[in-house]
Design a protein around this motif. Structure first.
Motif, PDB file in Angstrom:
ATOM      1  N   PHE A 160       0.818  -1.210   0.000  1.00 53.72           N
ATOM      2  CA  PHE A 160       0.000   0.000   0.000  1.00 53.72           C
ATOM      3  C   PHE A 160       0.859   1.269   0.000  1.00 53.72           C
ATOM      4  N   ILE A 161       2.031   1.230   0.635  1.00 58.40           N
ATOM      5  CA  ILE A 161       2.827   2.464   0.723  1.00 58.40           C
ATOM      6  C   ILE A 161       3.811   2.612  -0.428  1.00 58.40           C
ATOM      7  N   ASP A 162       3.835   1.652  -1.334  1.00 54.19           N
ATOM      8  CA  ASP A 162       4.786   1.738  -2.441  1.00 54.19           C
ATOM      9  C   ASP A 162       4.254   2.693  -3.495  1.00 54.19           C
ATOM     10  N   GLY A 163       4.229   3.996  -3.135  1.00 56.42           N
ATOM     11  CA  GLY A 163       3.680   4.981  -4.040  1.00 56.42           C
ATOM     12  C   GLY A 163       4.603   6.146  -4.344  1.00 56.42           C
ATOM     13  N   LEU A 164       5.720   6.239  -3.628  1.00 55.42           N
ATOM     14  CA  LEU A 164       6.705   7.282  -3.879  1.00 55.42           C
ATOM     15  C   LEU A 164       8.068   6.643  -4.083  1.00 55.42           C
ATOM     16  N   ASP A 165       8.926   7.311  -4.838  1.00 54.36           N
ATOM     17  CA  ASP A 165      10.252   6.773  -5.111  1.00 54.36           C
ATOM     18  C   ASP A 165      11.008   6.531  -3.803  1.00 54.36           C
ATOM     19  N   GLY A 166      11.442   5.307  -3.605  1.00 54.58           N
ATOM     20  CA  GLY A 166      12.270   4.975  -2.451  1.00 54.58           C
ATOM     21  C   GLY A 166      11.526   4.787  -1.149  1.00 54.58           C
ATOM     22  N   LEU A 167      10.203   4.945  -1.139  1.00 54.36           N
ATOM     23  CA  LEU A 167       9.473   4.913   0.129  1.00 54.36           C
ATOM     24  C   LEU A 167       9.425   3.504   0.722  1.00 54.36           C
ATOM     25  N   ALA A 168       8.948   2.530  -0.037  1.00 54.01           N
ATOM     26  CA  ALA A 168       8.811   1.178   0.501  1.00 54.01           C
ATOM     27  C   ALA A 168      10.170   0.582   0.851  1.00 54.01           C
ATOM     28  N   ALA A 169      11.154   0.751  -0.028  1.00 53.12           N
ATOM     29  CA  ALA A 169      12.478   0.175   0.237  1.00 53.12           C
ATOM     30  C   ALA A 169      13.107   0.792   1.488  1.00 53.12           C
ATOM     31  N   GLY A 170      12.964   2.112   1.645  1.00 53.60           N
ATOM     32  CA  GLY A 170      13.552   2.760   2.807  1.00 53.60           C
ATOM     33  C   GLY A 170      12.856   2.401   4.109  1.00 53.60           C
ATOM     34  N   VAL A 171      11.514   2.390   4.096  1.00 53.22           N
ATOM     35  CA  VAL A 171      10.752   2.077   5.302  1.00 53.22           C
ATOM     36  C   VAL A 171      11.021   0.648   5.757  1.00 53.22           C
ATOM     37  N   VAL A 172      10.953  -0.304   4.828  1.00 51.30           N
ATOM     38  CA  VAL A 172      11.181  -1.703   5.188  1.00 51.30           C
ATOM     39  C   VAL A 172      12.649  -1.930   5.559  1.00 51.30           C
ATOM     40  N   HIS A 298      -5.376   8.787  -2.073  1.00 48.56           N
ATOM     41  CA  HIS A 298      -5.575   9.362  -0.748  1.00 48.56           C
ATOM     42  C   HIS A 298      -4.705   8.683   0.308  1.00 48.56           C
ATOM     43  N   HIS A 299      -3.621   8.054  -0.118  1.00 56.01           N
ATOM     44  CA  HIS A 299      -2.694   7.465   0.842  1.00 56.01           C
ATOM     45  C   HIS A 299      -1.959   8.577   1.597  1.00 56.01           C
ATOM     46  N   LEU A 300      -1.288   8.184   2.669  1.00 61.28           N
ATOM     47  CA  LEU A 300      -0.596   9.175   3.492  1.00 61.28           C
ATOM     48  C   LEU A 300       0.462   9.935   2.696  1.00 61.28           C
ATOM     49  N   HIS A 301       1.169   9.223   1.813  1.00 60.27           N
ATOM     50  CA  HIS A 301       2.195   9.925   1.038  1.00 60.27           C
ATOM     51  C   HIS A 301       1.575  10.913   0.050  1.00 60.27           C
ATOM     52  N   HIS A 302       0.374  10.616  -0.455  1.00 63.41           N
ATOM     53  CA  HIS A 302      -0.309  11.588  -1.311  1.00 63.41           C
ATOM     54  C   HIS A 302      -0.722  12.822  -0.506  1.00 63.41           C
ATOM     55  N   SER A 310       7.814  18.455  -0.808  1.00 66.39           N
ATOM     56  CA  SER A 310       8.341  17.929  -2.055  1.00 66.39           C
ATOM     57  C   SER A 310       8.359  16.403  -1.978  1.00 66.39           C
ATOM     58  N   HIS A 311       8.667  15.783  -3.112  1.00 65.03           N
ATOM     59  CA  HIS A 311       8.719  14.321  -3.172  1.00 65.03           C
ATOM     60  C   HIS A 311       9.716  13.780  -2.153  1.00 65.03           C
ATOM     61  N   ARG A 312      10.919  14.315  -2.160  1.00 67.92           N
ATOM     62  CA  ARG A 312      11.947  13.815  -1.244  1.00 67.92           C
ATOM     63  C   ARG A 312      11.611  14.118   0.206  1.00 67.92           C
ATOM     64  N   GLN A 313      11.051  15.288   0.474  1.00 64.23           N
ATOM     65  CA  GLN A 313      10.681  15.627   1.843  1.00 64.23           C
ATOM     66  C   GLN A 313       9.626  14.671   2.385  1.00 64.23           C
ATOM     67  N   SER A 314       8.654  14.317   1.566  1.00 68.54           N
ATOM     68  CA  SER A 314       7.618  13.382   1.999  1.00 68.54           C
ATOM     69  C   SER A 314       8.224  12.031   2.357  1.00 68.54           C
ATOM     70  N   VAL A 315       9.141  11.560   1.521  1.00 62.64           N
ATOM     71  CA  VAL A 315       9.784  10.267   1.785  1.00 62.64           C
ATOM     72  C   VAL A 315      10.630  10.343   3.051  1.00 62.64           C
ATOM     73  N   LEU A 316      11.381  11.411   3.222  1.00 61.33           N
ATOM     74  CA  LEU A 316      12.245  11.535   4.404  1.00 61.33           C
ATOM     75  C   LEU A 316      11.434  11.651   5.692  1.00 61.33           C
ATOM     76  N   ILE A 317      10.259  12.271   5.617  1.00 63.37           N
ATOM     77  CA  ILE A 317       9.394  12.339   6.797  1.00 63.37           C
ATOM     78  C   ILE A 317       8.952  10.937   7.204  1.00 63.37           C
ATOM     79  N   MET A 318       8.570  10.130   6.225  1.00 63.82           N
ATOM     80  CA  MET A 318       8.178   8.755   6.520  1.00 63.82           C
ATOM     81  C   MET A 318       9.362   7.960   7.070  1.00 63.82           C
ATOM     82  N   TYR A 319      10.550   8.182   6.516  1.00 64.32           N
ATOM     83  CA  TYR A 319      11.745   7.540   7.059  1.00 64.32           C
ATOM     84  C   TYR A 319      11.930   7.928   8.532  1.00 64.32           C
TER      85      TYR A 319
END
Length: 392
Positions: A160-172, A298-302, A310-319
């Motif tokens: 479900f969270i694999d919606g932004l570049d690098g998000l799923a790989a970084g979180v897992v 409507h996922h959290l990353h959206h 920004s794209h990277r900021q959203s991913v880094l926040i999740m990280y």
């Protein structure tokens, strides 16, 4: 530790090197993500990157089988065949979905089958450690359904969270790193050799996520697709299951259970973001009369993107969220069981940091927008001021 580091380096290198041929293969067979309304990428991008990650898993296991300490995993347990067989099945389902977008029921059946492969090879819930000492033994009637539920829920949470570049790989990857450190620390403190298999799975998962992330961080050159997201979800679930159900109740009582209970809560704590996103998506879609598997934007990353990040900021926040939860869980495992004040301090710091992170997530884009508006207004005011005329 040196053997684990060698396995991690092997997994990183193998995954990284396999991405380029997998990318060419994806382009050749037409496995590219088209630009859809709910996506954030703007150009077609090759997917099935999970094939490279599975190759990294296989390469790391081959390396581990040749090392003296880790060789016992292959000689005394069925962990390696369980991971390879279940991983191969889930990868096949993922490739089919990435190519032809199979229906959700077929994917669900494949996920249950992969969980069944783990169970047949001994990777299942046998005991549940308790925070009060010891553990509960689980019969087959309870252990098997609980194992299937954990595996399927984790696979879909990661998907479900694999919606932004690098998000799923970084979180897992961060979650797997926390699991590895926790398992290694407990095994070292208790000289508990049965924690070697789950620690090895976690180490391999860290390596394949890191190797793939070198190609997948924004702007991504390749996507892992369902092939990769379901694979890493399966692996982190397998590591958690083995780490949770490998404890002797007598050892739990001797160690007063704090570290022994942590594997049970570590997975939902460090992947609280994907779990929360999955539950919210299911509630949102069923409330609107839609299928729980129906895609939306409507996922959290959206939502983070719509807030102004920004794209990277959203991913880094999740990280940051996942890293915070994982580091706190690991820190608690180093706390002596008779130090409740320190434990309360760690929990308090976690809560304060989480609230601070949430406020930053919501407030920073608005503050930045206000500053930009003020600067634009000031510039407009300066341009409207009458300029002095030069003397003739």
């Amino acid at each position: 530790m040196r053997e684990y580091l060698l396995v991690i380096l092997t997994g990183i290198a193998t995954t990284y090197l396999l991405v380029s041929p997998v990318k060419s293969f994806a382009i050749t067979i037409g496995a590219q993500s088209k630009v859809r309304d709910r996506d954030v990428h703007t150009i077609p991008t090759p997917r099935v990157g999970g094939l490279a990650m599975f190759g990294g898993v296989a390469g790391a296991l081959i390396m581990a089988s040749s090392l003296p300490h880790l060789r016992d995993v292959f000689e005394q347990t069925k962990t390696a065949p369980a991971v390879l067989l279940a991983g191969c099945l889930i990868v096949l389902i993922g490739v089919a979905d990435d190519l032809w977008e199979i229906d959700p029921l077929t994917k669900f059946a494949g996920q249950v089958a992969a969980a069944g492969v783990l169970i047949m090879n001994g990777v299942q819930m046998y005991t549940l450690p308790t925070p009060f000492g010891g553990s509960f033994s689980l019969s087959q009637a309870y252990g098997i359904p609980l194992t299937v539920l954990l595996v399927v829920a984790t696979i879909n949470a990661v998907n479900f969270i694999d919606g932004l570049d690098g998000l799923a790989a970084g979180v897992v990857g961060l979650a797997a790193l926390a699991l590895f450190v926790l398992g290694y620390h407990i095994a070292d403190a208790l000289t508990y050799s049965s924690l070697v298999p789950p620690s090895l799975i976690a180490a391999i998962l860290v390596s394949v996520c890191a190797g793939f992330l070198l190609h997948n961080f924004h702007p991504a050159r390749i996507f892992m697709g369902d092939t990769g997201s379901m694979l890493i979800g399966l692996l982190i679930a397998a590591a958690t299951i083995q780490m949770t159900s490998q404890f002797d109740p007598e050892i739990g009582r001797a160690y007063e259970t704090y570290p022994l209970f942590l594997p049970l809560v570590l997975l939902p704590m460090v992947v609280v973001v994907p779990y929360l996103d999955m539950l919210l998506a299911i509630w949102r879609r069923t409330n609107q009369g839609m299928s729980p598997f129906a895609p939306d934007k409507h996922h959290l990353h959206h939502r983070l993107l719509r807030l102004g990040h920004s794209h990277r900021q959203s991913v880094l926040i999740m990280y940051g969220w996942v890293g915070l939860m994982g580091s706190c869980m690991v820190a608690i495992s180093f706390v002596p069981p008779n130090s409740p004040n320190y434990l309360r301090g760690v929990v308090s710091i976690t809560i304060v940091a989480a609230i601070t992170g949430a406020l930053f997530m919501v407030g920073w884009p608005r503050l930045r927008a206000r500053r930009a508006a003020a600067a634009a207004l000031a510039a407009s005011a300066e341009s409207d001021e009458p300029r002095p005329r030069l003397p003739v």
